[in-house]
Enzyme design. Structure first.
Site, mmCIF file in Angstrom:
data_model
loop_
_atom_site.group_PDB
_atom_site.id
_atom_site.type_symbol
_atom_site.label_atom_id
_atom_site.label_comp_id
_atom_site.label_asym_id
_atom_site.label_seq_id
_atom_site.Cartn_x
_atom_site.Cartn_y
_atom_site.Cartn_z
ATOM 1 C CG HIS A 176 -15.573 42.486 -11.895
ATOM 2 N ND1 HIS A 176 -16.537 42.626 -10.930
ATOM 3 C CD2 HIS A 176 -14.953 41.295 -11.651
ATOM 4 C CE1 HIS A 176 -16.498 41.558 -10.128
ATOM 5 N NE2 HIS A 176 -15.548 40.741 -10.545
ATOM 6 C CD GLU A 186 -15.754 37.191 -12.821
ATOM 7 O OE1 GLU A 186 -15.136 36.539 -11.980
ATOM 8 O OE2 GLU A 186 -15.883 38.416 -12.785
#
Ligand code: PGA
Length: 247
Positions: A91, A161
């Site tokens: 992430h 993302e």
């Protein structure tokens, strides 16, 4: 749709964690979506204990270590024992905390070795007109996949993302046509690592300011398989509206 609720560090007490889980259980019964919750580590075992619903659990990260003298680290094996079946890996908020592509590759293999399904998060910091952001995405994918076996490569999910779109409002999210293009690009890169038509089977998710106001448009016209949802996943009303729209 596959919907991953990334609670990040927004949820800090167990009453709130339990009520958000109860909401997800209701939504998993009333819609056709598959829901996965990524809670802060200390809540995982309590939430997953005795869970008979279809809601699954993800680690928000796993340690680069495999145990031993590593104070504060939570290993992939410990996450698995606590009830996680998925793990977010790479992430951008972990990359900002120091994870390099090499660390991400290491964490990916630890997660796979423990039977966790990894959700590999990738995405550029900014868009430029020369297309350098495409090389960033290619590099992140290549370094993550290179050392995996053929069987492991098939088990990875990819979450695109873009960092510039994370943590804002729906207006800041990617547009549908840019997202469609990126999905095609990711599949093209994946075809270097997965034989024949298998690259078409890797689920690709999008994350970055997905809210009730844009989820449906992004889902309808892009070929995306699901979403990774941050801030909107810890607001009960927004999350319920969003998930219901996607069924
Ligand atoms: P956001 O976060 O929905 O708050 O933009 C998404 C993510 O970082 O996974």
């Amino acid at each position: 749709m596959l919907i991953i609720a990334n609670w990040k560090a927004y949820v800090e007490d167990s009453a709130r964690a339990k009520s958000l889980l109860a909401l997800s259980k209701r939504l998993s019964r009333s819609t056709n979506n598959t829901l996965i919750i990524a809670p802060p580590a200390p809540f995982l075992a309590t939430l997953s204990l005795g869970n008979t619903s279809t809601v699954a659990f993800a680690a928000q990260d796993v340690s680069a270590s495999t145990g031993g003298a590593a104070t504060g680290e939570v290993t992939a094996r410990a996450y698995r024992a606590a009830g996680a079946t998925y793990a977010l890996i790479g992430h951008s908020e972990r990359r900002a905390g120091g994870d390099t592509d090499a660390t991400v590759a290491q964490k990916l293999s630890h997660a796979l070795a423990q039977g966790l399904t990894p959700i590999l998060c990738i995405g550029e910091h900014e868009r430029d007109s020369e297309g350098r952001y495409l090389s960033v995405v290619r590099e992140q994918l290549s370094s993550a996949y290179t050392n995996l076996t053929a069987g492991e490569r098939k088990r990875v999910l990819v979450a695109y993302e873009p960092v510039w779109a994370i943590g804002k409002t729906a207006q800041a999210a990617i547009g549908a046509s840019d997202l469609s293009e990126m999905i095609l690009y990711i599949r093209k890169v994946l075809s270097d690592f997965l034989p024949g038509k298998t690259s078409a089977r890797t689920p690709i998710l999008y994350g970055g300011s997905v809210e009730a106001g844009n989820a449906k448009t992004l889902a309808a016209s892009t070929g995306i398989d699901g979403f990774l949802i941050g801030h909107a996943s810890v607001d009960a009303d927004s999350f319920a509206t969003l998930v219901t729209q996607l069924s």
